[in-house]
Design a protein around this motif. Structure first.
Motif, PDB file in Angstrom:
ATOM      1  N   CYS A 100       0.242   4.095   1.319  1.00 50.17           N
ATOM      2  CA  CYS A 100       0.010   5.012   2.439  1.00 50.17           C
ATOM      3  C   CYS A 100       1.214   5.026   3.375  1.00 50.17           C
ATOM      4  O   CYS A 100       2.057   4.148   3.318  1.00 50.17           O
ATOM      5  CB  CYS A 100      -1.277   4.645   3.184  1.00 50.17           C
ATOM      6  SG  CYS A 100      -1.066   3.324   4.392  1.00 50.17           S
TER       7      CYS A 100
ATOM      8  N   CYS B 239      -1.862  -2.102   7.123  1.00 47.92           N
ATOM      9  CA  CYS B 239      -2.851  -1.032   7.246  1.00 47.92           C
ATOM     10  C   CYS B 239      -4.241  -1.557   6.876  1.00 47.92           C
ATOM     11  O   CYS B 239      -4.378  -2.611   6.270  1.00 47.92           O
ATOM     12  CB  CYS B 239      -2.485   0.161   6.371  1.00 47.92           C
ATOM     13  SG  CYS B 239      -2.477  -0.227   4.623  1.00 47.92           S
TER      14      CYS B 239
ATOM     15  N   HIS C 169      -6.212  -0.413   4.700  1.00 49.08           N
ATOM     16  CA  HIS C 169      -6.453  -0.409   3.246  1.00 49.08           C
ATOM     17  C   HIS C 169      -6.233  -1.807   2.672  1.00 49.08           C
ATOM     18  O   HIS C 169      -6.964  -2.260   1.804  1.00 49.08           O
ATOM     19  CB  HIS C 169      -5.482   0.555   2.558  1.00 49.08           C
ATOM     20  CG  HIS C 169      -5.525   1.956   3.105  1.00 49.08           C
ATOM     21  ND1 HIS C 169      -4.411   2.606   3.593  1.00 49.08           N
ATOM     22  CD2 HIS C 169      -6.563   2.808   3.264  1.00 49.08           C
ATOM     23  CE1 HIS C 169      -4.753   3.814   4.024  1.00 49.08           C
ATOM     24  NE2 HIS C 169      -6.070   3.965   3.828  1.00 49.08           N
TER      25      HIS C 169
ATOM     26  N   CYS D  61       0.845  -1.189   0.000  1.00 49.05           N
ATOM     27  CA  CYS D  61       0.000   0.000   0.000  1.00 49.05           C
ATOM     28  C   CYS D  61       0.882   1.241   0.000  1.00 49.05           C
ATOM     29  O   CYS D  61       1.935   1.256   0.652  1.00 49.05           O
ATOM     30  CB  CYS D  61      -0.918   0.004   1.227  1.00 49.05           C
ATOM     31  SG  CYS D  61      -1.983   1.469   1.301  1.00 49.05           S
TER      32      CYS D  61
HETATM   33 ZN   LIG Z   1      -2.565   1.723   3.521  1.00 43.97          ZN
END
Ligand SMILES: [Zn+2]
Ligand SMILES: [Zn+2]
Length: 551
Positions: free
Chosen positions: A72, A78, A80, A70
């Motif tokens: 982020c 995470c 996500h 991911c």
């Molecule tokens: Zn993430």
């Protein structure tokens, strides 16, 4: 090809896998995000699956959690990525069903093939350590399903390994949290053993170099201790002993470490002049430690497969005419979220304890559908007596199965009779000498050399009870109790879940004041702070039945 293997893996994982890899909180947040985004958020280029959530890009480039990525700023897992997995499972469902049907439950190639790639992916050190574990009889408790395996490995603590069938160890998770570990290796070795591809007897050195060194250092320390005698014991020697006890624990010798710690506690008490009774205890514990270290050192080249430390269901033996006294029921919760109820029984003829346990298996991921208290109220033992009637009952097991660890089975074919007991404590071994009890615990510790430190079921009669203490830092609740000669024992409860909190509350309300003459049933074990009795049920003078502290 890659997409098909991703699909196969997605079909095999469930909420339990995702939770063991991430955690409960991330699973909840990920699910929220997935519901808000909708399944059409998932795109594919024929090789990978991608999503764009919260302005960041997520990719799944192969089977396994470590193939997730991911954009982020989160450094670890995470929500996500959890959302991507949940969305991908939904979107790919059609493909997934077909590929899962095609794959069936055949043994996968990674399991049947040469061991070299497995050693590479699991790590040589983990592979060798797992081999030594198996040589010593540590067997994982395995559950097989079409999607793969869930295994409980009970070594120092219990860990849970989940291994998807298609992706194997590369994509497996373990609750120990390490990216690679000996628990996963042990599961692979056990699977290969079942297929005849691995023989634990082929492992040459059952003890590692650290273990051999640890045992030798303890041997030298014991010789020093014998030479110096109790009078010549220096603080430097006890300090060194503590270091050696820790080293033994770290070298996978939990019982040696626990015995060392027990011995050091006794030496410390003796130094402070607290108890005369313990001089005998010191001799007994030292003898037990010597015996254990000696047997381990000698047994190295031809250690037989020791009795396993986990529970192997195959090891139940058939019994006929076993008479049992029902004592107490308990509701318990484990560290990994396992939960269950147990009814403890005593067999006067054999002089040993048994327990009947009903538990929710970790494989069943659904939460909140299994209520132990309901099972307690309405459950039966093998279509025989209701569970709630077992305490204060006498049971004759005409035909039944019991395990080496003292578990009672409820399997079909079990035949039993029961009737109410007139005196619930008449045939129980009631301990009134806590010094002797310490000695017995030390003996039990050497019975099963490689097993984790045991829990010994005992009934004690309390002559006097001291004041209760609760340490909010460690959540450790304690109350000292003494026998008629003034020898002490600590009742200890680690208050870490609702069940142990209830247990503490009942100890405080149902055993008020001096508790003189009360009998207490519980399990004796070595806690961080020393020997402690985990209480399960109380019996007051003249009472018709034991009072459970948790049900
Ligand atoms: Zn993430
Ligand atoms: Zn692990």
């Amino acid at each position: 090809m890659t997409l098909a293997s991703i699909d196969a893996w997605l079909a095999e994982i469930g909420d339990g896998d995702i939770e063991d890899w991430a955690n409960k909180g991330l699973l909840r947040r990920g699910r929220k995000l997935a519901e808000a985004s909708g399944a059409d958020a998932v795109e594919t280029d024929g090789e990978r699956l991608t999503t764009r959530l919260d302005g960041h890009r997520q990719t799944l480039s192969g089977p396994g959690f470590d193939r997730l990525d991911c954009g982020c700023p989160a450094t670890a897992t995470c929500h996500h990525l959890v959302a991507l997995l949940l969305l991908a499972k939904t979107t790919r469902m059609a493909t997934i069903d077909e590929s899962a049907a095609a794959a069936g439950a055949a043994d996968p190639d990674w399991l049947l093939g040469d061991e070299a790639p497995l050693v590479r992916s699991l790590g040589r050190a983990h592979w060798d350590r797992a081999g030594r574990w198996m040589r010593l009889g540590l067997v994982p408790e395995l559950e097989e399903g079409p999607a793969g395996w869930v295994a409980e490995v009970t070594e120092r603590a219990s860990e849970r390994v989940r291994m998807a069938r298609s992706a194997g160890p590369e994509a497996a998770t373990c609750t120990c949290g390490a990216p690679r570990c000996s628990h996963r290796a042990l599961v692979v070795l056990e699977l290969r053993r079942r297929l005849g591809l691995f023989d634990p007897a082929s492992v040459e050195n059952a003890l590692s170099r650290e273990q051999t060194e640890s045992l030798a250092a303890i041997e030298r320390w014991m010789t020093q201790l014998a030479a110096a005698g109790l009078a010549g014991l220096s603080p430097a020697m006890t300090d060194q002993g503590r270091v050696l006890a820790t080293a033994a624990r770290q070298a996978d010798l939990p019982r040696v470490g626990a015995l060392m710690a027990a011995l050091l506690d006794l030496l410390e008490q003796d130094r402070q002049g607290r108890s005369f009774a313990d001089v005998r205890g010191i001799g007994g514990t030292l003898a037990a430690l010597r015996l254990l270290v000696g047997s381990l050192e000698k047994a190295v080249p031809q250690v037989p497969l020791l009795r396993l430390t986990g529970v192997n269901r195959a090891l139940y033996r058939k019994v006929a005419g076993l008479r049992l006294i029902g004592v107490a029921a308990e509701h318990w919760q484990g560290r990994l979220g396992q939960e269950g109820i147990s009814v403890h029984c005593y067999a006067p003829g054999e002089g040993r304890w048994y327990r009947l346990t009903e538990t929710r298996r970790p494989l069943q991921d659904q939460q909140g559908q299994w209520d132990p208290v309901e099972v307690w109220r309405h459950g039966r033992w093998a279509e025989g007596p209701p569970l709630r009637e077992l305490p204060a009952s006498e049971v004759l097991l005409r035909t039944g199965w019991v395990s080496a660890e003292g578990r009672l089975s409820g399997r079909p074919g079990t035949r039993l009779e029961h009737r109410a007991l007139r005196d619930p404590a008449a045939e129980l071994p009631v301990e009134t000498d806590f010094g002797a009890l310490r000695g017995r615990f030390a003996e039990v510790m050497v019975e099963d050399l490689m097993a984790p430190p045991p829990r010994l079921p005992v009934v004690i009669r309390i002559a006097q009870a001291g004041s209760r203490q609760f340490d909010p830092q460690t959540q450790w609740w304690t109350q000292p109790v003494t026998d008629p000669n003034g020898a002490e024992l600590t009742i200890g409860i680690l208050v870490r879940n609702p069940v142990s909190a209830l247990k503490r509350q009942r100890m405080e309300t149902r055993a008020p004041g001096s508790a003189q003459g009360w009998r207490l049933f519980g399990t004796l074990y070595r806690a961080q702070a020393g020997l402690a009795l985990d209480p399960i049920a109380l019996l007051t003078d003249g009472a018709a039945a034991w009072m459970s502290l948790t049900l």
